[in-house]
Design an enzyme around this catalytic site. Structure first.
Site, PDB file in Angstrom:
ATOM      1  CE  LYS A  86      83.695 114.986  15.997  1.00  0.00           C
ATOM      2  NZ  LYS A  86      82.999 114.511  14.781  1.00  0.00           N
TER       3      LYS A  86
ATOM      4  CE  LYS B 163      80.722 122.416  19.414  1.00  0.00           C
ATOM      5  NZ  LYS B 163      81.122 120.990  19.628  1.00  0.00           N
TER       6      LYS B 163
ATOM      7  CB  THR C  53      82.834 117.720  18.940  1.00  0.00           C
ATOM      8  OG1 THR C  53      82.483 116.589  18.138  1.00  0.00           O
ATOM      9  CG2 THR C  53      84.055 118.393  18.334  1.00  0.00           C
TER      10      THR C  53
END
Length: 291
Positions: A170, A239, A94
């Site tokens: 995503k 994050k 990711t």
């Protein structure tokens, strides 16, 4: 196929197990080599450097963040310099949309192939080969890596020929996960403080209006206050929501819920929640309610 896998965290380890079970010849690399011991015992080969994992048909990277992927791609003994002719670099991490675009450009300049294939699923899902895999990239390399992706996932979802499109999907999906977990956290805190059976509430909602895997998976973790060991660690959640906010800013799309969730993650980490699952947003909601 001859596959290299770089990154043996919880997700990477599970993906490696699926690849071995699928009959692929597997070489693995991790900075902490001992994390590969169980895989080597099952037939994987241990690489001493990222370059050693780049000798086959495909190299998959499953690392924590942009910095880690830049290091194994552009650094000493990195992927870009050592990827075999005709081989494909598949990024399952990711990462930011900007880095995916940069990787696409730099691989193209070097005459190499790059495909984005981030995944949805917790570590146990990865180990079972039941991930949902998003894929984007040029048609020919995507077709070439499909047997590898299909070994790791229950379904592969295509999103066109621009690799970063899969990364934007995503990030959008993870943003929805965080929003759902935050909604659960606040609702359960409200019921708990009101003296209503939160377990009965979860049973009702997850079998009627919200009968979806995210609600079914995270609601019990919040009601049981079961935040460790993490399947999706809170620092990674922070994050990812930051990456979604950055993408939103770049595209001039406000994400006010994203800003809220970012602040909740910051509050969790400020209270020592680095080792918690993202379900520990429930802990913050309860504390803010005075419980």
């Amino acid at each position: 196929m001859n596959v290299g896998l770089i990154g043996l965290g919880l997700m990477g380890h599970g993906m490696a197990e699926s690849l071995l079970r699928g009959g692929h010849e597997l070489t693995v690399y991790n900075r902490t080599a001992s994390k590969a011991d169980a895989l080597v015992a099952k037939g994987a080969r241990l690489a001493k450097t990222p370059a050693d994992a780049c000798r086959g048909d495909v190299v998959i990277t499953m690392v924590a963040d942009d910095g880690a992927l830049e290091e194994v791609t552009f650094g000493a003994h990195g992927i870009l310099e050592n990827l075999s002719a005709g081989a494909v670099h598949v990024s399952a991490s990711t990462i930011s949309v900007a880095l995916a675009d940069r990787l696409t450009e730099e691989h193209s300049k070097a005459g190499k192939h790059f495909v984005s294939a981030p995944v949805f699923g917790r570590p146990q899902v990865a180990a079972a080969g039941q991930l949902n895999i998003l894929v984007a990239g040029a048609a020919e390399p995507v077709k070439r890596v499909m047997p590898v992706l299909e070994s790791m996932g229950q379904k592969v979802w295509p999103f066109g020929d621009r690799p970063s499109a899969a990364n934007l999907v995503k990030l959008s999906g993870n943003f929805m996960i965080f929003a759902a977990v935050e909604a659960l956290a606040e609702s359960i805190a409200l019921l708990r403080k009101g003296g209503v059976d939160e377990h009965a509430f979860v049973d009702l909602m997850t079998n009627t209006l919200f009968a979806a895997p995210i609600y079914k998976g995270y609601a019990p973790l919040i009601t049981k206050q079961q935040y460790q060991p993490p399947g999706f660690a809170a620092p990674l959640g922070l994050k990812d929501v930051r990456l979604a906010l950055t993408a939103g800013e770049s595209l001039k799309v406000p994400l006010p819920l994203g800003s809220l969730v970012r602040d909740k993650f910051l509050a969790l980490l400020a209270r020592g929640g680095e080792g918690d699952d993202i379900a520990a947003l429930g802990k913050i909601a309860a504390e803010q309610a005075g419980m």
